[in-house]
Design an enzyme around this catalytic site. Structure first.
Site, mmCIF file in Angstrom:
data_model
loop_
_atom_site.group_PDB
_atom_site.id
_atom_site.type_symbol
_atom_site.label_atom_id
_atom_site.label_comp_id
_atom_site.label_asym_id
_atom_site.label_seq_id
_atom_site.Cartn_x
_atom_site.Cartn_y
_atom_site.Cartn_z
ATOM 1 N N GLU A 167 -10.402 -19.702 1.306
ATOM 2 C CA GLU A 167 -10.611 -20.948 2.056
ATOM 3 C C GLU A 167 -9.709 -22.082 1.557
ATOM 4 O O GLU A 167 -9.089 -22.794 2.361
ATOM 5 C CB GLU A 167 -12.084 -21.352 1.932
ATOM 6 C CG GLU A 167 -12.483 -22.423 2.902
ATOM 7 C CD GLU A 167 -13.987 -22.682 2.895
ATOM 8 O OE1 GLU A 167 -14.736 -21.999 2.166
ATOM 9 O OE2 GLU A 167 -14.398 -23.596 3.635
ATOM 10 N N TYR B 253 1.131 3.003 0.255
ATOM 11 C CA TYR B 253 1.788 1.953 1.057
ATOM 12 C C TYR B 253 2.532 2.561 2.237
ATOM 13 O O TYR B 253 2.318 2.171 3.394
ATOM 14 C CB TYR B 253 2.751 1.146 0.183
ATOM 15 C CG TYR B 253 3.396 -0.010 0.926
ATOM 16 C CD1 TYR B 253 2.712 -1.207 1.117
ATOM 17 C CD2 TYR B 253 4.689 0.099 1.441
ATOM 18 C CE1 TYR B 253 3.302 -2.269 1.812
ATOM 19 C CE2 TYR B 253 5.281 -0.961 2.133
ATOM 20 C CZ TYR B 253 4.583 -2.144 2.305
ATOM 21 O OH TYR B 253 5.171 -3.186 2.995
HETATM 22 P P1 NAP Z 1 2.828 -11.506 -0.036
HETATM 23 O O1 NAP Z 1 3.617 -12.722 -0.333
HETATM 24 O O2 NAP Z 1 2.180 -10.751 -1.147
HETATM 25 O O3 NAP Z 1 1.720 -11.924 1.042
HETATM 26 C C1 NAP Z 1 0.741 -11.019 1.465
HETATM 27 C C2 NAP Z 1 -0.286 -11.800 2.246
HETATM 28 O O4 NAP Z 1 -1.310 -10.892 2.695
HETATM 29 C C3 NAP Z 1 -0.987 -12.873 1.398
HETATM 30 O O5 NAP Z 1 -1.222 -14.007 2.196
HETATM 31 C C4 NAP Z 1 -2.294 -12.202 1.043
HETATM 32 O O6 NAP Z 1 -3.345 -13.103 0.740
HETATM 33 C C5 NAP Z 1 -2.551 -11.479 2.351
HETATM 34 N N1 NAP Z 1 -3.636 -10.519 2.238
HETATM 35 C C6 NAP Z 1 -3.752 -9.459 1.420
HETATM 36 N N2 NAP Z 1 -4.949 -8.876 1.589
HETATM 37 C C7 NAP Z 1 -5.600 -9.585 2.549
HETATM 38 C C8 NAP Z 1 -6.859 -9.486 3.164
HETATM 39 N N3 NAP Z 1 -7.745 -8.543 2.829
HETATM 40 N N4 NAP Z 1 -7.199 -10.379 4.127
HETATM 41 C C9 NAP Z 1 -6.333 -11.348 4.479
HETATM 42 N N5 NAP Z 1 -5.123 -11.525 3.911
HETATM 43 C C10 NAP Z 1 -4.776 -10.641 2.964
HETATM 44 O O7 NAP Z 1 3.680 -10.417 0.733
HETATM 45 P P2 NAP Z 1 4.772 -10.499 1.911
HETATM 46 O O8 NAP Z 1 5.993 -9.885 1.381
HETATM 47 O O9 NAP Z 1 4.814 -11.841 2.509
HETATM 48 O O10 NAP Z 1 4.138 -9.452 2.927
HETATM 49 C C11 NAP Z 1 3.724 -9.771 4.238
HETATM 50 C C12 NAP Z 1 3.760 -8.493 5.059
HETATM 51 O O11 NAP Z 1 5.115 -8.018 5.146
HETATM 52 C C13 NAP Z 1 2.936 -7.342 4.484
HETATM 53 O O12 NAP Z 1 2.277 -6.665 5.535
HETATM 54 C C14 NAP Z 1 3.996 -6.444 3.862
HETATM 55 O O13 NAP Z 1 3.573 -5.098 3.804
HETATM 56 C C15 NAP Z 1 5.148 -6.636 4.825
HETATM 57 N N6 NAP Z 1 6.474 -6.286 4.277
HETATM 58 C C16 NAP Z 1 6.990 -6.997 3.236
HETATM 59 C C17 NAP Z 1 8.237 -6.643 2.739
HETATM 60 C C18 NAP Z 1 8.879 -7.389 1.606
HETATM 61 O O14 NAP Z 1 9.962 -6.975 1.161
HETATM 62 N N7 NAP Z 1 8.306 -8.486 1.114
HETATM 63 C C19 NAP Z 1 8.947 -5.570 3.305
HETATM 64 C C20 NAP Z 1 8.383 -4.868 4.365
HETATM 65 C C21 NAP Z 1 7.150 -5.253 4.846
HETATM 66 P P3 NAP Z 1 -3.717 -13.515 -0.786
HETATM 67 O O15 NAP Z 1 -2.744 -14.604 -1.177
HETATM 68 O O16 NAP Z 1 -5.124 -13.972 -0.676
HETATM 69 O O17 NAP Z 1 -3.561 -12.286 -1.634
#
Ligand code: NAP
Length: 243
Positions: free
Chosen positions: A38, A167
């Site tokens: 929140e 993953y």
């Molecule tokens: P990140 O900075 O770790 O952000 C992940 C987000 O997901 C955070 O806001 C996290 O919230 C949220 N989250 C995790 N569990 C959750 C839940 N149960 N309910 C609601 N929110 C939740 O990662 P990111 O790199 O931005 O990733 C975003 C997406 O892109 C993901 O789906 C990831 O698999 C995908 N992706 C990323 C990459 C990369 O290189 N970064 C590459 C391919 C795909 P909290 O802060 O509360 O943990």
């Protein structure tokens, strides 16, 4: 209700989700930032409002279906519809540990699927009645090239060696979900696609990643804003990804 389009982004408190929210706000959307904490989501939405954007925070833990239901009720009461749903929230526990498939704990596998697959399913089911009220509804699922069986099975692929069972397979399953909803909803003109942001510098992607969050957000923002979006596709900046 004004004429502005409404987008909801999950996992929007940081990383790529926050940047997608910012860019959609700049495109004139009313943006609903959804996140499980929140305080964090309130702070993220306030930050975007501070940049002059129409941003609001709602609590949504994608692993808790009643939380998804409550968020859908909140959107319904406030806006009466949803134009764009970005299922961005995701976890990747094995990135930090490099755990091999044979060493993977069942609880880690299940926790990964809870967020990356079952969470997306629950959010879509609860938001679909609101999306059906949009003139051009879009569902954008944040997948990864690591979910591609085409690249995972190709020794020439740069990601061939990234063998993260939980993953990678959760994103493969997510791609299956994308196709299934795309087929069902095609007649209703609901666009449903999977995207890959590339390897992006975030808490999940690490500092070693070459891409910025701006670059990572671009493909989702493109699908959210383009005229006549495709459906049932798996896309990155360069075009279609092999399933
Ligand atoms: P990140 O900075 O770790 O952000 C992940 C987000 O997901 C955070 O806001 C996290 O919230 C949220 N989250 C995790 N569990 C959750 C839940 N149960 N309910 C609601 N929110 C939740 O990662 P990111 O790199 O931005 O990733 C975003 C997406 O892109 C993901 O789906 C990831 O698999 C995908 N992706 C990323 C990459 C990369 O290189 N970064 C590459 C391919 C795909 P909290 O802060 O509360 O943990």
């Amino acid at each position: 209700m004004d004429g502005k389009k409404v987008a909801l982004v999950t996992g929007a408190n940081k990383g790529i989700g926050f940047e997608i929210s910012r860019q959609l706000g700049k495109h004139g959307f009313t943006v609903v930032l959804a996140a499980r904490d929140e305080k964090k989501v309130a702070a993220a939405a306030a930050r975007l409002r501070g940049e002059g954007l129409d941003a609001h925070g709602v609590v949504l833990d994608v692993t808790n279906p009643s939380s998804a239901e409550a968020a859908a009720r909140w959107v319904d009461k406030r806006y009466g519809r949803l134009d764009v749903l970005v299922n961005n929230a995701g976890v990747g526990f094995e990135f930090a540990t490099g755990t091999k498939p044979s060493q993977l704990k069942m609880e880690t596998l299940k926790a990964t699927y809870d967020t990356n697959f079952f969470g997306v399913f629950a959010v879509i089911q609860h938001m679909l009645p609101l999306l059906r009220k949009s003139a051009s509804p879009r569902i954008i699922n944040q997948s990864s090239t690591l979910g591609s069986l085409g690249t995972s099975s190709d020794p020439q692929s740069p990601t061939y060696g990234v063998n993260l069972l939980a993953y990678n397979s959760s994103k493969t399953a997510l791609n299956g979900l994308t196709l299934a909803f795309a087929k069902e909803l095609a007649a209703e003109k609901v666009s449903v696609n999977s995207v890959c942001p590339g390897w992006v510098k975030t808490d999940l992607g690490s500092d070693a990643a070459p891409r910025t969050v701006e670059q990572g957000a671009a493909i989702a923002v493109k699908l959210a804003t383009m005229d006549d979006p495709p459906t049932g596709k798996y896309l990155d900046d360069r075009g279609e990804i092999r399933w």
